[in-house]
Design a protein around this motif. Sequence first.
Motif, PDB file in Angstrom:
ATOM      1  N   MET A 109       0.742  -1.115  -0.147  1.00 31.74           N
ATOM      2  CA  MET A 109      -0.182  -0.050   0.034  1.00 31.74           C
ATOM      3  C   MET A 109       0.849   1.251  -0.189  1.00 31.74           C
ATOM      4  N   ILE A 110       0.499   2.359  -0.685  1.00 34.25           N
ATOM      5  CA  ILE A 110       1.375   3.543  -0.840  1.00 34.25           C
ATOM      6  C   ILE A 110       0.931   4.341   0.212  1.00 34.25           C
ATOM      7  N   ASN A 111       1.956   4.813   0.797  1.00 31.05           N
ATOM      8  CA  ASN A 111       1.638   5.815   2.132  1.00 31.05           C
ATOM      9  C   ASN A 111       1.368   7.209   1.460  1.00 31.05           C
TER      10      ASN A 111
ATOM     11  N   VAL B 159       2.984  10.918  -1.425  1.00 29.60           N
ATOM     12  CA  VAL B 159       2.789  11.179  -2.761  1.00 29.60           C
ATOM     13  C   VAL B 159       2.371  12.670  -3.056  1.00 29.60           C
ATOM     14  N   ARG B 160       2.877  13.246  -4.275  1.00 29.15           N
ATOM     15  CA  ARG B 160       2.619  14.592  -4.380  1.00 29.15           C
ATOM     16  C   ARG B 160       1.482  14.514  -5.202  1.00 29.15           C
ATOM     17  N   THR B 161       0.455  15.045  -4.648  1.00 27.57           N
ATOM     18  CA  THR B 161      -0.978  15.084  -5.364  1.00 27.57           C
ATOM     19  C   THR B 161      -1.244  16.167  -6.361  1.00 27.57           C
ATOM     20  N   PRO B 162      -1.936  16.004  -7.485  1.00 26.66           N
ATOM     21  CA  PRO B 162      -2.124  17.213  -8.438  1.00 26.66           C
ATOM     22  C   PRO B 162      -2.797  18.425  -7.532  1.00 26.66           C
TER      23      PRO B 162
ATOM     24  N   ARG C 166      11.357  14.671  -2.460  1.00 23.73           N
ATOM     25  CA  ARG C 166      11.814  13.283  -1.940  1.00 23.73           C
ATOM     26  C   ARG C 166      10.323  12.642  -1.876  1.00 23.73           C
ATOM     27  N   MET C 167       9.372  12.915  -2.519  1.00 26.50           N
ATOM     28  CA  MET C 167       8.083  12.318  -2.632  1.00 26.50           C
ATOM     29  C   MET C 167       8.354  11.082  -3.482  1.00 26.50           C
ATOM     30  N   ALA C 168       7.705   9.881  -3.064  1.00 26.69           N
ATOM     31  CA  ALA C 168       8.136   8.661  -3.837  1.00 26.69           C
ATOM     32  C   ALA C 168       7.235   8.397  -4.972  1.00 26.69           C
ATOM     33  N   TYR C 169       6.138   9.294  -5.393  1.00 29.78           N
ATOM     34  CA  TYR C 169       5.201   9.264  -6.561  1.00 29.78           C
ATOM     35  C   TYR C 169       4.740  10.736  -6.893  1.00 29.78           C
ATOM     36  N   PHE C 170       4.656  11.055  -7.972  1.00 27.67           N
ATOM     37  CA  PHE C 170       3.928  12.256  -8.369  1.00 27.67           C
ATOM     38  C   PHE C 170       2.555  11.751  -9.137  1.00 27.67           C
TER      39      PHE C 170
ATOM     40  N   LEU D 106      -4.707   9.813 -14.214  1.00 30.43           N
ATOM     41  CA  LEU D 106      -4.136   8.781 -14.727  1.00 30.43           C
ATOM     42  C   LEU D 106      -3.526   7.871 -14.117  1.00 30.43           C
ATOM     43  N   GLY D 107      -3.015   8.324 -12.771  1.00 29.86           N
ATOM     44  CA  GLY D 107      -2.266   7.292 -12.008  1.00 29.86           C
ATOM     45  C   GLY D 107      -0.960   7.969 -11.386  1.00 29.86           C
ATOM     46  N   ASN D 108      -0.329   7.067 -10.601  1.00 27.45           N
ATOM     47  CA  ASN D 108       0.870   7.384  -9.838  1.00 27.45           C
ATOM     48  C   ASN D 108       2.206   7.067 -10.774  1.00 27.45           C
ATOM     49  N   ILE D 109       3.109   8.104 -10.640  1.00 29.51           N
ATOM     50  CA  ILE D 109       4.321   7.911 -11.358  1.00 29.51           C
ATOM     51  C   ILE D 109       5.454   7.896 -10.486  1.00 29.51           C
ATOM     52  N   PRO D 110       6.449   6.810 -10.444  1.00 28.05           N
ATOM     53  CA  PRO D 110       7.342   6.698  -9.241  1.00 28.05           C
ATOM     54  C   PRO D 110       8.470   7.933  -9.706  1.00 28.05           C
ATOM     55  N   VAL D 111       9.033   8.143  -8.632  1.00 25.11           N
ATOM     56  CA  VAL D 111      10.152   9.194  -8.570  1.00 25.11           C
ATOM     57  C   VAL D 111      11.441   8.448  -8.490  1.00 25.11           C
ATOM     58  N   ASP D 112      12.434   8.739  -9.451  1.00 24.37           N
ATOM     59  CA  ASP D 112      13.831   7.774  -9.457  1.00 24.37           C
ATOM     60  C   ASP D 112      14.545   8.424  -8.183  1.00 24.37           C
TER      61      ASP D 112
END
Length: 265
Positions: free
Chosen positions: A1-3, A7-10, A95-99, A103-109
Motif C-alpha cells: 500500500m502506498i503511503n 505522494v505529490r497530489t495534483p 523526496r516524494m515517492a510518487y507524483f 491517470l495514476g501514480n508515477i514513481p520518482v527515481d
Amino acid sequence: MINANTVRTPAVAGMFYPANGHELRTMLNDFLKETKSYSEKVPKAIIVPHAGYIYSGSVAASVYARLTAARDTINRVVLLGPSHRVPLRGLACSRMAYFATPLGNIPVDKAAIDEISTLPQVSTLEQAHAQEHSLEVQLPFLQTVLGDFSVIPLVVGEASPEQVGEVLEKLWGSKETLIVISSDLSHFHDYESAQKMDKLTSQAIENLRPEDIHYEQACGRIPLSGLLQVARARGMHAQTVDLRNSGDTAGSKNQVVGYGAYVFN
C-alpha cells in the motif's frame, strides 16, 4: 500500500486540465490524433509549453506525438520547469515517492535524486513542488505516450545555465532517458508583437544560443538556457515543431501568451 504522505497530489487538475481520468485521456488522445505521425528519430530532449490544455495542449502534443515510437524504450524522464510560486536558489528536487495525476501514480527515481543531491545547486524543497503547474501539466502527456517510466522532477529557481547544465549532464543517460524542459514564451503582448518576439526566441533555440534569450522571452528561460548550453556542447540539432500563441488557440489577440514546441537530437 502506498503511503499518502509520500505522494505529490495534483494541484491544478480541474483547472489546467480535466480532473476526471476518462475526460483527460480523451482530451489527450484527441490532441495527439490531430498531429502528424512521424517516423523521424525520437528526440533526446524536448521543450514544451505549460499553460492550460485548451491554450497550449495542441502545441505540446505536436512534440509528444514524436515519442510514441519510444514507448518501450524511454523509462526515465528528467523534467525541469520554472518556479511560479516559491522563490528559490538553484534547483529544487522532491523526496516524494510518487507524483500523481488523474491517470495514476508515477514513481520518482530516488537513486537519481540521491545522485544529484550531492551538487551544491540542488536542494530538497517540497514547497516548490506542492502547487507548481509547470511540471504537473507535462505528466499526463508523458503517461499517455510512454509505457512505464520514472520521473526526476526539478523546479528551477535562480540559477545559471552552467548549474542547470551540470545537473542535466549528470542525468543525461542514453536512449532510456528523455529530457523535458517546460516553458511558455512571451507573456501578455499584443498578437503581432508576440509573434515577432517568439520568432526571435525560436531562432535562438534553433541556433543553440541561450545568450540571445532574455527574461521576458520565456518564463522557463533558465532551465531552457541550461539545455541549450548542453546541446551546443554536444553538437546537437534543435528544430521548431510548432509555434503559436493563445490568440491562435483559445484566447483573444489583445494580450497573448506564446507557446513553442521544440525537439533536440
